[in-house]
Design a protein around this motif. Structure first.
Motif, mmCIF file in Angstrom:
data_model
loop_
_atom_site.group_PDB
_atom_site.id
_atom_site.type_symbol
_atom_site.label_atom_id
_atom_site.label_comp_id
_atom_site.label_asym_id
_atom_site.label_seq_id
_atom_site.Cartn_x
_atom_site.Cartn_y
_atom_site.Cartn_z
ATOM 1 N N ILE A 29 0.852 -1.204 0.000
ATOM 2 C CA ILE A 29 0.000 0.000 0.000
ATOM 3 C C ILE A 29 0.887 1.254 0.000
ATOM 4 N N ARG A 30 1.990 1.200 -0.695
ATOM 5 C CA ARG A 30 2.941 2.319 -0.747
ATOM 6 C C ARG A 30 2.403 3.438 -1.626
ATOM 7 N N GLU A 31 2.931 4.645 -1.398
ATOM 8 C CA GLU A 31 2.596 5.839 -2.184
ATOM 9 C C GLU A 31 1.106 6.151 -2.100
ATOM 10 N N ASN A 32 0.625 6.275 -0.887
ATOM 11 C CA ASN A 32 -0.748 6.712 -0.644
ATOM 12 C C ASN A 32 -0.722 7.795 0.439
ATOM 13 N N HIS A 33 -1.846 7.990 1.100
ATOM 14 C CA HIS A 33 -1.943 9.018 2.145
ATOM 15 C C HIS A 33 -2.449 8.399 3.444
ATOM 16 N N ILE A 34 -1.996 7.198 3.721
ATOM 17 C CA ILE A 34 -2.462 6.452 4.892
ATOM 18 C C ILE A 34 -1.781 6.992 6.154
ATOM 19 N N THR A 35 -2.547 7.173 7.179
ATOM 20 C CA THR A 35 -2.011 7.644 8.466
ATOM 21 C C THR A 35 -1.946 6.537 9.519
ATOM 22 N N GLN A 36 -2.636 5.433 9.288
ATOM 23 C CA GLN A 36 -2.644 4.345 10.270
ATOM 24 C C GLN A 36 -2.600 3.009 9.537
ATOM 25 N N LEU A 37 -1.650 2.158 9.949
ATOM 26 C CA LEU A 37 -1.532 0.834 9.358
ATOM 27 C C LEU A 37 -2.606 -0.080 9.944
ATOM 28 N N PRO A 38 -3.409 -0.723 9.083
ATOM 29 C CA PRO A 38 -4.485 -1.576 9.612
ATOM 30 C C PRO A 38 -3.936 -2.864 10.221
ATOM 31 N N ALA A 39 -4.785 -3.544 10.944
ATOM 32 C CA ALA A 39 -4.411 -4.839 11.524
ATOM 33 C C ALA A 39 -4.259 -5.861 10.396
ATOM 34 N N LEU A 40 -3.226 -6.695 10.511
ATOM 35 C CA LEU A 40 -2.921 -7.666 9.475
ATOM 36 C C LEU A 40 -2.859 -9.060 10.077
ATOM 37 N N PRO A 41 -3.198 -10.073 9.290
ATOM 38 C CA PRO A 41 -3.173 -11.457 9.816
ATOM 39 C C PRO A 41 -1.744 -11.932 10.081
ATOM 40 N N GLU A 42 -1.612 -13.003 10.837
ATOM 41 C CA GLU A 42 -0.295 -13.530 11.212
ATOM 42 C C GLU A 42 0.417 -14.228 10.066
ATOM 43 N N THR A 43 -0.292 -14.415 8.973
ATOM 44 C CA THR A 43 0.288 -15.114 7.812
ATOM 45 C C THR A 43 1.141 -14.205 6.922
ATOM 46 N N MET A 44 1.347 -12.981 7.294
ATOM 47 C CA MET A 44 2.038 -12.027 6.421
ATOM 48 C C MET A 44 3.513 -12.389 6.250
ATOM 49 N N THR A 45 3.982 -12.212 5.028
ATOM 50 C CA THR A 45 5.406 -12.361 4.714
ATOM 51 C C THR A 45 6.031 -11.051 4.214
ATOM 52 N N LEU A 46 5.195 -10.164 3.648
ATOM 53 C CA LEU A 46 5.700 -8.883 3.138
ATOM 54 C C LEU A 46 4.693 -7.785 3.453
ATOM 55 N N ILE A 47 5.185 -6.695 4.041
ATOM 56 C CA ILE A 47 4.365 -5.504 4.309
ATOM 57 C C ILE A 47 5.146 -4.310 3.786
ATOM 58 N N ASP A 48 4.562 -3.615 2.825
ATOM 59 C CA ASP A 48 5.210 -2.423 2.262
ATOM 60 C C ASP A 48 4.228 -1.258 2.372
ATOM 61 N N ALA A 49 4.473 -0.400 3.345
ATOM 62 C CA ALA A 49 3.651 0.796 3.548
ATOM 63 C C ALA A 49 4.504 2.056 3.442
ATOM 64 N N SER A 50 5.508 2.045 2.597
ATOM 65 C CA SER A 50 6.409 3.190 2.423
ATOM 66 C C SER A 50 5.689 4.362 1.757
ATOM 67 N N HIS A 51 6.245 5.535 1.969
ATOM 68 C CA HIS A 51 5.743 6.762 1.339
ATOM 69 C C HIS A 51 4.273 7.014 1.716
ATOM 70 N N ASN A 52 4.030 7.059 3.007
ATOM 71 C CA ASN A 52 2.708 7.404 3.519
ATOM 72 C C ASN A 52 2.881 8.432 4.644
ATOM 73 N N ASN A 53 1.857 8.561 5.449
ATOM 74 C CA ASN A 53 1.892 9.514 6.558
ATOM 75 C C ASN A 53 1.721 8.806 7.899
ATOM 76 N N ILE A 54 2.239 7.613 8.007
ATOM 77 C CA ILE A 54 2.081 6.816 9.230
ATOM 78 C C ILE A 54 3.027 7.344 10.315
ATOM 79 N N GLY A 55 2.477 7.667 11.434
ATOM 80 C CA GLY A 55 3.273 8.133 12.561
ATOM 81 C C GLY A 55 3.323 7.102 13.670
#
Length: 374
Positions: free
Chosen positions: A250-276
């Motif tokens: 979900i990179r290159e958006n305007h997200i301020t909060q990372l949502p809850a994700l399942p335990e099966t995740m292998t890759l999370i890319d939330a770069s270039h957002n507004n997450i604090g």
């Protein structure tokens, strides 16, 4: 007729020449015996060696008369008046025709200059460069116009507006097996997906929000890629009901909060957002035992989101606001034999942190993190 006239004229000229006494004297001289021309050395005139005295008293300096010195009279034949008038008119027309300058094209080897009587100088023809009219000057001198109206430039066709509402997803997007590609279609929401979708790509669209119902009952979905949209809000439970989900981009958006994700995740890319700092759940990645890649580049995070699973291989946190790090951020202070072999790529450059202040934090790592050491 002309031959007869020439013969008559020739006879007339011969008779006139025979009647001339100078002609008869020259004939006598020509018939004189060549043996009589012995030179007497006693009578040689030394003052003028070019003059010789001969036995018969003749001298060579007497004027020699040649036959044919009299030119025949010039006979002019009458010319019809019509031809003379035509000739005079042609001469007048040639005299009145002005010399028009000619443009030598550059493609034929010329220099593209005008050649005419105005360009002639005393030393010869000098090439001159025509002045280029300035843009906006309003002058038309020197410009060549065909006189034909210039065709209007074709207007670029407007992009057709397609109403995507109610359209089948596989008709709007591209469906290949279990992958659905909806890139760059100006979508403003996630379209209904087939139940057997495994990979969903909706990059470069205009999606602003992800609802919980967008991926409901997608039991086979493994990858979601929403790169470069206009997403500002993601429902906190939008991805929790996906038992096979492994990759979320979900990179290159305007997200301020990372949502809850399942335990099966292998890759999370939330770069270039507004997450604090407040945009990350506490211990959000602790139970993801299969997580390999975590990318949070170019956000507003001010700490390393610990604890991190042992499976993590790459952690990118460059260009955030991380100012400090604890000694147990990556290592276990209670077990000095603990070694984190998998975590080989840690990026902390672009943060206001001095890595040299916490050397005990890297003793369990195969490589030192990348960042400022001063």
């Amino acid at each position: 007729m002309r031959m007869l006239v020439r013969l008559v004229l020739g006879l007339f000229v011969l008779k006139a020449a025979e009647a001339n006494p100078r002609f008869s004297r020259q004939v006598d001289l020509d018939s004189y015996d060549s043996t009589n021309y012995d030179v007497d050395l006693d009578n040689l005139n030394l003052e003028n060696p070019d003059i010789y005295d001969y036995e018969d008293g003749l001298t060579i300096d007497d004027p020699q008369i040649e036959i044919g010195t009299l030119a025949p009279p010039d006979y002019s034949y009458p010319v019809p008046e019509a031809s003379l008038e035509e000739q005079e008119e042609e001469e007048e027309e040639e005299a009145e025709l002005p010399l028009k300058p000619q443009l030598i094209p550059q493609g034929s080897g010329g220099s593209g200059v005008l050649m005419g009587p105005d360009t002639q100088k005393e030393e010869g023809l000098l090439p001159t460069t025509p002045e280029t009219p300035q843009e906006g000057a309003g002058g038309v001198e020197g410009s060549v116009s065909s006189g034909l109206p210039e065709p209007d430039e074709p207007d670029e066709p407007d992009e057709p507006v397609v109403d995507t509402r109610g359209m089948p997803t596989c008709l709007l997007c591209t469906c290949l097996g279990g992958s659905v590609y909806c890139d760059d279609l100006k979508l403003d929401s996630v379209p209904p997906l087939p139940k057997d979708t495994t990979h969903f790509y909706a990059r470069y669209n205009r999606i602003t929000k992800i609802n919980k119902s967008d991926f409901a009952s997608m039991n086979k979905l493994k990858r979601i890629d929403l790169t470069a949209n206009e997403i500002t809000t993601i429902d906190d439970k939008a991805f929790l009901g996906l038992p096979e989900l492994e990759e979320v981009v979900i990179r290159e958006n305007h997200i301020t909060q990372l949502p809850a994700l399942p335990e099966t995740m292998t890759l999370i890319d939330a770069s270039h957002n507004n997450i604090g700092t407040k945009g990350l759940h506490r211990e959000a990645f602790k139970d993801m035992t299969g997580l390999l890649y975590l990318y949070l580049t170019d956000n507003h995070v001010d700490y390393v989101p610990v604890p991190l699973p042992d499976s993590l291989r790459s952690l990118h946190l460059q260009r955030n606001n991380i100012q400090m790090m604890h000694e147990d951020t990556f290592c276990n202070l209670k077990d000095f034999n603990y070694i984190r072999n998998a975590l080989e790529d840690i990026r902390l450059d672009g943060n206001p942190i001095n890595l040299s202040r916490t050397p005990q934090a890297y003793i369990c790592l195969p490589r030192i993190p990348i960042g400022d050491l001063i």
